[in-house]
Write an enzyme that holds these catalytic residues in place. Structure first.
Site, short mmCIF file in Angstrom:
data_model
loop_
_atom_site.label_atom_id
_atom_site.label_comp_id
_atom_site.label_asym_id
_atom_site.label_seq_id
_atom_site.Cartn_x
_atom_site.Cartn_y
_atom_site.Cartn_z
N HIS A 1 38.86 50.54 42.93
CA HIS A 1 40.15 50.56 43.64
C HIS A 1 41.27 50.33 42.63
O HIS A 1 41.32 49.30 41.97
CB HIS A 1 40.18 49.48 44.71
CG HIS A 1 39.56 49.91 46.01
ND1 HIS A 1 39.82 49.29 47.21
CD2 HIS A 1 38.69 50.91 46.29
CE1 HIS A 1 39.14 49.89 48.17
NE2 HIS A 1 38.45 50.87 47.63
N TYR B 1 46.23 44.87 53.62
CA TYR B 1 46.56 43.51 54.02
C TYR B 1 47.77 43.60 54.92
O TYR B 1 48.83 44.09 54.50
CB TYR B 1 46.87 42.65 52.80
CG TYR B 1 45.68 42.33 51.93
CD1 TYR B 1 44.94 41.17 52.14
CD2 TYR B 1 45.31 43.17 50.88
CE1 TYR B 1 43.85 40.86 51.33
CE2 TYR B 1 44.22 42.88 50.07
CZ TYR B 1 43.49 41.72 50.30
OH TYR B 1 42.42 41.42 49.50
N PRO C 1 39.86 33.34 51.68
CA PRO C 1 39.40 34.66 51.24
C PRO C 1 40.51 35.66 50.93
O PRO C 1 40.24 36.73 50.38
CB PRO C 1 38.54 35.15 52.41
CG PRO C 1 39.04 34.38 53.59
CD PRO C 1 39.47 33.05 53.07
N LYS D 1 38.97 35.71 45.80
CA LYS D 1 38.78 34.96 44.56
C LYS D 1 37.54 34.08 44.54
O LYS D 1 37.19 33.53 43.49
CB LYS D 1 40.02 34.07 44.29
CG LYS D 1 41.25 34.86 43.94
CD LYS D 1 41.05 35.65 42.67
CE LYS D 1 42.05 36.77 42.54
NZ LYS D 1 41.55 37.89 41.75
N TYR E 1 45.40 39.64 40.98
CA TYR E 1 44.40 40.26 41.86
C TYR E 1 43.23 40.82 41.06
O TYR E 1 42.07 40.64 41.43
CB TYR E 1 45.04 41.35 42.71
CG TYR E 1 44.23 41.73 43.92
CD1 TYR E 1 44.56 41.24 45.18
CD2 TYR E 1 43.12 42.57 43.82
CE1 TYR E 1 43.83 41.57 46.30
CE2 TYR E 1 42.37 42.92 44.95
CZ TYR E 1 42.73 42.41 46.18
OH TYR E 1 41.98 42.73 47.29
#
Length: 389
Positions: A72, A200, A292, A296, A384
């Site tokens: 991704h 998200y 979550p 991580k 990220y």
């Protein structure tokens, strides 16, 4: 039984450490409280930082990951019907890999079993003895029979509820915790993902996440009350609520279907210090928990394994204690940065019961700043994809 490193916990962090040690000829025994089938039945996150991918390569267990994992290059963030993309590769030169934690565990079991590693399942009543001395040992029970392992080091990879952290005297350790006033209701469905990247979603009705395991297996979450129960939600009710929390154009193309797993996970941030006591070292959830949001948990456990493996390798190959002496300091420095990112991202995306109108306006202003500001996007992307070890 005698070994160099006794590893408590047969989840991904314990298995990864065992396999990495094995590549350098360092002996270990893994003790797992449950069966192999039980461990492989756990449904967990599946976004891997490049650091973890590299460790899997180093362990010789990355072939299937590269064949089946999905790279991704970015992620999507929505608020209401607005949606924007944060491009990871543009800002960092690195993607993340979508590959289920269950598959990581399966690959590590395969690598260890091919090389005749010692893994003891159904190990109950585990007790760590004399960890503060140079001659620790571990006792446990299998099928009612007591057993003992004499070892030189103990790695506590047995999670938040395991014995390892509790072995460190309460007057030695300090614990930091934030419990969030909501949970995540998640389902797994044999349906194609609504989007080829994660979404998200910040919504007035609460947070939502659209994720996936592969092209025909999707993982979806919605924020829910801590008092809620999975059985309170029919599949139809879940899909209806999810559609109300993501942008209309995404909801219109969402493919629904029967859930094959449904559960609620509470959210917390937790860190214990130090992560070493004598010859006992804590790894992963035994030492820290993250919400979550941002994926991580497994990745931070992997960075612990990196520091501990290299410290133990330096000890056995160069007779140096420098790496193990600095383990807790190095691991915690990275842990707190991961905790900060997970806390920030959770605060940005969720609805809180005590939010004022001002708080809601600030949340939207932060999202719009992230949408329009390249430096803010770069900072998010760097966190990220994973900060360096």
């Amino acid at each position: 039984m005698k070994t160099q490193v006794a590893i408590i916990g047969g989840g991904p962090s314990g298995l990864l450490l065992a396999r990495l040690l094995q590549t350098r000829g360092i002996e270990s025994v893994v003790l797992e409280r449950k069966t192999k089938a039980y461990v492989l039945g756990r449904i967990r996150a599946g976004v891997l930082e490049q650091g973890l991918v590299s460790l899997m390569e180093q362990a010789g267990c990355a072939d299937r990951l590269h064949a089946e994992g999905i790279a991704h290059d970015g992620t999507l963030i929505s608020y209401g019907d607005e949606m924007f993309r944060v491009n990871f590769t543009e800002h960092t030169g690195k993607p993340v890999m979508v590959y289920g934690q269950t598959e990581v565990t399966r690959d590590l079991y395969g690598g260890l079993e091919q090389s005749s590693a010692q893994i003891v399942f159904n190990a109950e009543d585990v007790v760590i003895h004399n960890a503060h001395t140079d001659k620790p040992h571990v006792t446990y029970v299998v099928d009612g029979k007591p057993n003992r392992i004499n070892c030189e080091f103990v790695a506590g990879c047995d999670g938040f509820h395991g014995v390892s952290r509790q072995t460190i005297p309460i007057e030695v350790r300090r614990e930091y915790e934030k419990v969030y006033p909501f949970g995540w209701l998640g389902i797994l469905s044999e349906t194609p993902p609504v989007n080829h990247e994660l979404i998200y979603a910040n919504s007035p009705r609460g947070f939502a996440l659209c994720s996936m395991r592969n092209e025909n297996l999707s993982r979806y979450y919605i924020q829910c009350s801590l008092n809620d129960k999975p059985e309170n939600w029919s599949d139809d009710a879940f899909w209806h609520e999810l559609k109300r929390r993501i942008p209309t154009d995404q909801a219109d193309k969402l493919v629904t279907g029967p859930s094959i797993e449904k559960s609620i996970a509470p959210l917390r941030s937790f860190v214990t210090e130090p992560m070493r006591w004598g010859r006992l070292f804590l790894c992963g959830d035994a030492a820290h928990i993250v919400p979550p949001t941002g994926a991580k948990g497994l990745n931070t456990a992997a960075s612990d394994v990196h520091y501990l493996f290299n410290g133990l390798r330096d000890y056995y190959e160069n007779q140096s204690t420098n790496g193990i002496d600095k383990y807790s300091e190095k691991a915690l420095a990275r842990v707190w940065k991961a905790e900060r990112f997970s806390w920030w991202f959770s605060s940005l995306m969720h609805s809180y019961p005590d939010q004022s109108e001002f708080d809601l306006k600030m949340q939207i202003a932060e999202l719009e700043f992230l949408r329009s500001n390249r430096a803010a996007q770069q900072a998010m992307a760097e966190n990220y994809v994973g900060l360096p070890y």
